[in-house]
Motif scaffolding. Sequence first.
Motif, short mmCIF file in Angstrom:
data_model
loop_
_atom_site.label_atom_id
_atom_site.label_comp_id
_atom_site.label_asym_id
_atom_site.label_seq_id
_atom_site.Cartn_x
_atom_site.Cartn_y
_atom_site.Cartn_z
N LEU A 104 37.68 30.39 30.10
CA LEU A 104 38.28 31.00 31.30
C LEU A 104 38.98 32.32 30.96
CD1 LEU A 104 39.77 27.85 33.08
CD2 LEU A 104 37.74 29.15 33.73
N LEU A 105 39.56 32.41 29.77
CA LEU A 105 40.25 33.65 29.39
C LEU A 105 39.29 34.82 29.25
CD1 LEU A 105 42.86 32.40 26.75
CD2 LEU A 105 43.16 32.82 29.19
N ILE A 106 38.02 34.51 28.93
CA ILE A 106 37.04 35.58 28.73
C ILE A 106 36.67 36.24 30.06
CG2 ILE A 106 34.67 36.01 27.91
CD1 ILE A 106 36.71 35.70 25.72
N THR A 107 37.08 35.66 31.18
CA THR A 107 36.83 36.32 32.46
C THR A 107 37.58 37.65 32.55
OG1 THR A 107 38.61 35.03 33.48
CG2 THR A 107 36.36 34.19 33.72
N LEU A 108 38.50 37.89 31.63
CA LEU A 108 39.20 39.18 31.59
C LEU A 108 38.29 40.31 31.12
CD1 LEU A 108 42.73 38.30 30.16
CD2 LEU A 108 42.24 39.32 32.39
N ASN A 109 37.16 39.98 30.48
CA ASN A 109 36.27 41.03 29.94
C ASN A 109 35.92 42.11 30.96
OD1 ASN A 109 36.16 40.11 27.35
ND2 ASN A 109 34.12 39.22 27.48
N PRO A 110 35.32 41.75 32.12
CA PRO A 110 34.94 42.80 33.06
C PRO A 110 36.14 43.50 33.68
CG PRO A 110 34.56 40.64 34.03
CD PRO A 110 34.89 40.41 32.60
N VAL A 111 37.26 42.79 33.82
CA VAL A 111 38.45 43.40 34.42
C VAL A 111 39.00 44.50 33.53
CG1 VAL A 111 40.79 42.96 35.24
CG2 VAL A 111 39.01 41.24 35.60
N ALA A 136 41.21 38.32 39.59
CA ALA A 136 40.74 37.79 38.31
C ALA A 136 41.82 37.86 37.24
CB ALA A 136 39.50 38.56 37.86
N ALA A 137 42.53 38.98 37.19
CA ALA A 137 43.61 39.12 36.21
C ALA A 137 44.72 38.09 36.47
CB ALA A 137 44.18 40.53 36.25
N ALA A 138 45.07 37.89 37.74
CA ALA A 138 46.09 36.90 38.08
C ALA A 138 45.64 35.49 37.68
CB ALA A 138 46.39 36.96 39.58
N GLY A 139 44.35 35.20 37.88
CA GLY A 139 43.82 33.90 37.47
C GLY A 139 43.93 33.68 35.98
N ALA A 140 43.62 34.72 35.19
CA ALA A 140 43.73 34.61 33.74
C ALA A 140 45.18 34.37 33.32
CB ALA A 140 43.19 35.88 33.08
N VAL A 141 46.11 35.01 34.01
CA VAL A 141 47.54 34.82 33.71
C VAL A 141 47.94 33.37 33.97
CG1 VAL A 141 49.88 35.41 34.43
CG2 VAL A 141 48.20 37.23 34.05
N VAL A 142 47.45 32.80 35.05
CA VAL A 142 47.75 31.40 35.37
C VAL A 142 47.23 30.48 34.27
CG1 VAL A 142 47.25 29.50 36.97
CG2 VAL A 142 47.84 31.76 37.86
N VAL A 143 46.01 30.75 33.78
CA VAL A 143 45.42 29.93 32.72
C VAL A 143 46.21 30.07 31.42
CG1 VAL A 143 43.39 29.56 31.29
CG2 VAL A 143 43.13 29.96 33.74
N GLY A 287 41.16 29.25 37.03
CA GLY A 287 39.73 29.45 36.87
C GLY A 287 39.07 29.84 38.18
N ALA A 288 39.48 29.18 39.28
CA ALA A 288 38.92 29.53 40.59
C ALA A 288 39.27 30.97 40.96
CB ALA A 288 39.44 28.57 41.64
N MET A 289 40.49 31.38 40.66
CA MET A 289 40.90 32.76 40.94
C MET A 289 40.09 33.75 40.11
SD MET A 289 45.05 32.23 41.10
CE MET A 289 45.39 33.99 41.28
N ALA A 290 39.89 33.41 38.83
CA ALA A 290 39.15 34.31 37.95
C ALA A 290 37.70 34.46 38.40
CB ALA A 290 39.20 33.79 36.51
N VAL A 291 37.08 33.35 38.75
CA VAL A 291 35.68 33.40 39.21
C VAL A 291 35.58 34.13 40.54
CG1 VAL A 291 33.75 32.00 39.99
CG2 VAL A 291 35.00 31.34 37.94
N LEU A 292 36.52 33.86 41.45
CA LEU A 292 36.54 34.57 42.73
C LEU A 292 36.71 36.07 42.51
CD1 LEU A 292 36.67 34.74 45.82
CD2 LEU A 292 39.13 34.23 45.66
N GLY A 293 37.59 36.44 41.59
CA GLY A 293 37.82 37.85 41.31
C GLY A 293 36.59 38.55 40.76
#
Length: 305
Positions: A104-111, A136-143, A287-293
Motif C-alpha cells: 500500500l505504501l508503494i501507491t506513493l510512487n505516482p504521486v 492518494a497521499a492522505a491514504g498513504a499517511v493513514v497506512v 488503502g481505499a483512499m490510495a487506490v481511489l487517488g
Amino acid sequence: MSSSQKFGPHLRLIGMAILWGASWPAGRVIAQNMPPLAAASLRFLLAATVLLPWMYWAGGFAGLRAWNRRRWLGMAVAGAAGVFGYAAFFLMGLKQVPAGKAALLITLNPVVTLALAVWIFGERINRTIAAGMAVAAAGAVVVISRGRPLEILQGAVGPGEILILGCVACWVAYTLLGRWVMTGVDALSATAVTSTMGALMLLSASLLVEGPAGLAGAMHGNLQAWTALLFLAFGATALAYAWYFDGVKALGAGAASGYITLVPVLGVLFSALLLGESIDASMVIGGAMAVLGTTLMNWGRRPAA
C-alpha cells in the motif's frame, strides 16, 4: 478483430498485476530467510538470463553500438536507482514490515513522481489529477501511521516504513531519470541493461557488506525461499515486464498504467491469503483512499473527448 486480439492485451495486463501483487508476499518470504543483498542480486542475475536473450532476439543489441558515453553513464545511474536501490530497500524493508502494508505504501510512487515532474519539468496537471494526488497521499499517511496521522509529526514512523519509502524514492528517481537518459531507447533494452547493471551492483554490495557468507546463505536457502526467489526473477520481473510492454504497445501507456492500480489491492489480498497477515481498519481505509487517488489521477490524464 478476433477475441484474442481484442481481449489478449487486457488479460495479459491483469496477469501482470497479479504477478506484481504476488511479489510482495514473495519478497517477505525471501527477506525472512535469505540475506537481502545476496537474494536481490540473485533475483536480477536470474532475470538477466531471460531479459538479455529476449533483447538479442528483438534486435536490441544492434542499437547498443550507437550509445555514447553519456547514455551508458545514464543507464548506470538509472540501474543504481531503479534496480540496486529499489531492490535493496525492497527486501530490507520487507524484513521488518508486513507485505500488505508495504504494497500500500508503494501507491506513493505516482504521486511523488508527478509532484516532482510538475516542479522540475513544469508538467501541467488539472484539478482531477491534483485531487487524486491529495487523496492518494492522505491514504498513504493513514497506512503509515496506522490510522493516527498526527503521530507522524512525533516521529512515530518505524525503520521498516522508512526503508519502504526508500523504495519510493528510488523508483521516482529512476522514472525521472528516464526522461533524460532513456529517450530514444526501447523499453526492453532499457529494462535489460539497467537490470543487468543493477544486478552486478547488488552482487558487489553483497560481497562487501554481507561477505561471501551472504551469498552462500542465499544459495543454501530453504525451498520456500527459493520458490519465491524464482517467482520474483522469472514471473514478477521477466514475464510481468513482457506482458506490460505488450499492453503498452497495444493499448498505450495511459491505459496500461491503469492496471497498476490493482497491484496494491492484490498485494494486500495475497499477503493475507498466503502469509496469514491481518488487515486492520487503517489498511482498509488508507488503502481505499490510495487506490481511489491513483484512479482519479489516471482518470484525469484521459484526453478530453
